[in-house]
Design an enzyme around this catalytic site. Sequence first.
Site, PDB file in Angstrom:
ATOM      1  N   ASP A 169       0.817  -1.210   0.000  1.00 47.25           N
ATOM      2  CA  ASP A 169       0.000   0.000   0.000  1.00 47.25           C
ATOM      3  C   ASP A 169       0.853   1.263   0.000  1.00 47.25           C
ATOM      4  OD1 ASP A 169       0.729  -0.718   2.667  1.00 47.25           O
ATOM      5  OD2 ASP A 169      -0.815   0.612   3.478  1.00 47.25           O
ATOM      6  N   GLU A 195       0.068  -1.360   5.743  1.00 43.92           N
ATOM      7  CA  GLU A 195       1.124  -0.839   6.609  1.00 43.92           C
ATOM      8  C   GLU A 195       0.992   0.654   6.847  1.00 43.92           C
ATOM      9  OE1 GLU A 195       4.984   1.045   7.609  1.00 43.92           O
ATOM     10  OE2 GLU A 195       3.785   1.289   5.782  1.00 43.92           O
TER      11      GLU A 195
END
Length: 386
Positions: A89, A150
């Site tokens: 991400d 994350e």
Amino acid sequence: MDALLTAAGDRLGAYHDRLARLVAVDSGSGQVDGLREAADLVQTWCLAAGMAVEREAVADAAGTPLGDVLVARRRGRGRRHVLLAGHLDTVFPPGTAAARPLRVHDGRAYGPGVSDDKGGLLAGLAAVEVLAALGREEYAELVLVCTPDEEIGSPGSRPLLRTLGSEADVALCLECARDNGDLVSARKGVADLEITLRGRAAHAGIEPERGANALLAAARLTVALDALNGRWPGVTVNVGVLEAGGRPNVVADRARMLVDLRAWRTAEYAAALAEIRRLVAEPAVTGVRAELAVHAPTPPWEPGPEDRWLPELAAKVGAGLGVPVSHTATGGCADANLLAEAGATVLDGLGPVGGDDHSPAEWLDLDSVVPRVALLAGLIDEVARR
């Protein structure tokens, strides 16, 4: 060491191609379709590298889907379990990949997530391929984990990260090296705090005394929280958002605050959080009530003397490759914090050199790719042989 550099150089063309394809996918936190598309690409490359791949869909506490965690495994012939950790991400909104596709200028690659963490993740995969090509598979198992969340504190990936961290002898995290080339050997702990204040509305001109001003309580709480800066070494408290009221002629009956707490040490992290809880429980305006929610608390990664061998080993490997290696602590947290909490010995910043993360200027030093992949592969090999 020459063989590591040669094998890493042989992977450079594939690395560039993969980076361009991965950066071309919008995969901001919560963009599930894009995150799964990115995971599909990484899965294809891992399978081609002879790794067994598992996928697990994850969600936050409210059940909102966050994408898939990808776990790729390759068996070796040794005894050490080595974990490589990266994330899929980014922090960028939909449309960024089309607006800013991968661009190369003066030896640097630019694009959303090129450094944080697509470039690092692909360096981990390249290191796996280098070791396989050279037959240096002295580990028991080499595991690559790619998380989709994350950047928002890994709320869905935490249980799996704790399991993988507890199983690993060493966790090598693939965030890119600092812009001066430093690895990362410690990180602050972080707590995202949401404070909701509820008062009582009243006409500000006719009967203000009947009101309980949540905005005023929030303002006073902001000052009190700011005063915590400096009370403990390295502890920072930042009120980043304050929303309150609706009209100037109404005593505000509601307010909302978003606060960032960071600390280097576990004891100070706990002490600061306890003091914040006390302040929230005692609003400074009569009639106002306040509630505190702590989102995705991440403890400090606070290595001890027994952990020094890993950055020292990285420096030894780097010396053999002609790559100067130093390390530093950083105020940003990452999955490294969670893996250290689970019991793994951790070192971070093992991707290529990059900088200006989370901004339109984010870059990756392409000249650093080969030496940093060789460094990572050499470190895995040395860890496995210990």
